[in-house]
Design a protein around this motif. Structure first.
Motif, PDB file in Angstrom:
ATOM      1  N   SER A  92      45.896  32.081  48.418  1.00 37.80           N
ATOM      2  CA  SER A  92      46.625  30.863  48.093  1.00 37.80           C
ATOM      3  C   SER A  92      45.873  29.655  48.640  1.00 37.80           C
ATOM      4  O   SER A  92      45.058  29.765  49.551  1.00 37.80           O
ATOM      5  N   THR A  93      46.189  28.507  48.050  1.00 36.00           N
ATOM      6  CA  THR A  93      45.613  27.253  48.510  1.00 36.00           C
ATOM      7  C   THR A  93      46.720  26.225  48.702  1.00 36.00           C
ATOM      8  O   THR A  93      47.738  26.276  47.994  1.00 36.00           O
ATOM      9  N   ASP A 141      41.457  24.043  46.350  1.00 37.36           N
ATOM     10  CA  ASP A 141      41.317  24.067  44.894  1.00 37.36           C
ATOM     11  C   ASP A 141      41.626  22.657  44.399  1.00 37.36           C
ATOM     12  O   ASP A 141      42.713  22.132  44.647  1.00 37.36           O
ATOM     13  N   PHE A 142      40.690  22.031  43.701  1.00 40.69           N
ATOM     14  CA  PHE A 142      40.864  20.646  43.282  1.00 40.69           C
ATOM     15  C   PHE A 142      42.078  20.456  42.359  1.00 40.69           C
ATOM     16  O   PHE A 142      42.658  19.376  42.319  1.00 40.69           O
ATOM     17  N   GLN A 143      42.455  21.485  41.619  1.00 39.28           N
ATOM     18  CA  GLN A 143      43.559  21.346  40.665  1.00 39.28           C
ATOM     19  C   GLN A 143      44.889  21.798  41.254  1.00 39.28           C
ATOM     20  O   GLN A 143      45.922  21.699  40.587  1.00 39.28           O
ATOM     21  N   PHE A 166      37.488  27.087  46.821  1.00 34.21           N
ATOM     22  CA  PHE A 166      38.335  28.228  46.472  1.00 34.21           C
ATOM     23  C   PHE A 166      39.149  27.896  45.221  1.00 34.21           C
ATOM     24  O   PHE A 166      40.376  27.820  45.262  1.00 34.21           O
ATOM     25  N   PRO A 167      38.497  27.690  44.075  1.00 31.50           N
ATOM     26  CA  PRO A 167      39.243  27.388  42.847  1.00 31.50           C
ATOM     27  C   PRO A 167      39.971  28.623  42.317  1.00 31.50           C
ATOM     28  O   PRO A 167      39.345  29.661  42.069  1.00 31.50           O
ATOM     29  N   LEU A 211      34.251  31.641  46.361  1.00 32.70           N
ATOM     30  CA  LEU A 211      35.222  32.617  45.870  1.00 32.70           C
ATOM     31  C   LEU A 211      35.003  33.981  46.518  1.00 32.70           C
ATOM     32  O   LEU A 211      35.973  34.676  46.864  1.00 32.70           O
ATOM     33  N   ALA A 212      33.744  34.365  46.692  1.00 34.46           N
ATOM     34  CA  ALA A 212      33.444  35.653  47.317  1.00 34.46           C
ATOM     35  C   ALA A 212      33.913  35.666  48.766  1.00 34.46           C
ATOM     36  O   ALA A 212      34.452  36.673  49.247  1.00 34.46           O
TER      37      ALA A 212
END
Length: 275
Positions: free
Chosen positions: A245-246, A124-126, A156-157, A235-236
């Motif tokens: 989790s990331t 997840d970039f953020q 996987f945002p 995401l799917a």
């Protein structure tokens, strides 16, 4: 087979002497339901501080009620299986495995796409922990990537936690469409000025332009949300695999417990390679 005071520990080893050998699982049989002893052995086997959580877990009434039939619990990256054995306790600890990973396009793979071993990062970039892994570990991992290993980035945002994560992911796909995914990813993870922005689109465009993306084509991609389907697919996949989790990093079928240390990647890769 190893023995501890009053207990028997049986190890399952991967690898063949004289090559390096790795512990894959361990079965512990205790003569009594001694949570402290079980925890001490568990700590010794895993190298993690699991004794106190295990003792608290074993005290729960519903756990006590279920021990006769046996039960399993996740203690990432391990699975613990517990069952009463007469007056004693049987405990098995094994590395968690996962299968059914989806493919990613070659534009999100470093190394040979046909390499037999894969490092898969669900990111997840953020996510600040993803950023930590990207800054502290990934440059070294990628620099030392063996010829038989590929590195895959899976979108996987976590939208419920990070409101700008999807927009960043879709922007990365627009950069990817012009062959600049990894340059965009690396540049974005090095910045901290967009995570709390109400509208970070101008920053994303500046990052894309800075890595050589054609701005006109990029703007059209963003306007059409051409990256949405790719992000939705990520995401799917994460949902299907049960990820929550990331960063979630897998080498082969095994989850990496410490994605911030390059040595951890090498150790698990050596384990997966062992025959």
């Amino acid at each position: 087979m190893l023995t501890a005071p009053g207990a028997t520990v049986t190890l399952t080893i991967r690898g063949t002497p004289p090559a390096t050998q790795y512990l894959e699982s361990a079965a512990v049989l205790l003569p009594t339901s001694d949570a402290a002893q079980a925890g001490a052995l568990l700590d010794a086997l895993t190298g993690q501080d699991l004794a106190a959580p295990l003792a608290a877990f074993l005290k729960r009434p519903e756990v006590q009620a279920g021990l006769a039939d046996g039960l399993s619990v996740a203690a990432d990256p391990y699975t613990l299986s517990l069952k009463t054995a007469g007056a004693g306790l049987s405990l098995t600890v094994s590395l968690q495995t996962l299968s059914g990973f989806g493919p990613v396009p070659a534009s999100r793979i470093l190394g040979d796409p046909a390499a037999p071993y894969a490092i898969r990062m669900y990111s997840d970039f953020q996510c600040p922990y993803c950023q930590q892994a990207e800054l502290e570990a990934i440059p070294t991992v990628v620099k030392n990537l063996p010829k038989d290993v590929r590195f895959e980035f899976h979108q996987f945002p976590l939208e419920s936690l990070h409101p700008n994560a999807r927009a960043a992911a879709e922007a990365s796909v627009c950069a990817e469409n012009q062959g600049q995914f990894f340059a965009f990813k690396d540049a974005l993870f090095r910045r901290n000025d967009w995570q709390k922005a109400v509208n970070p689109s101008a920053i994303f465009q500046a990052v894309a332009q800075g890595v050589g993306v054609n701005t006109v084509t990029y703007r059209g991609c963003i306007a059409d949300r051409a990256g949405k389907a790719e992000v939705d697919a990520g995401l799917a996949e994460a949902s299907r695999l049960g990820l929550n989790s990331t960063p979630s990093v897998y080498i082969g079928n095994y989850r990496l417990s410490n994605p911030y240390d390059p040595a951890s990647y090498q150790a698990l890769l050596d384990f997966v390679r062992a025959k």
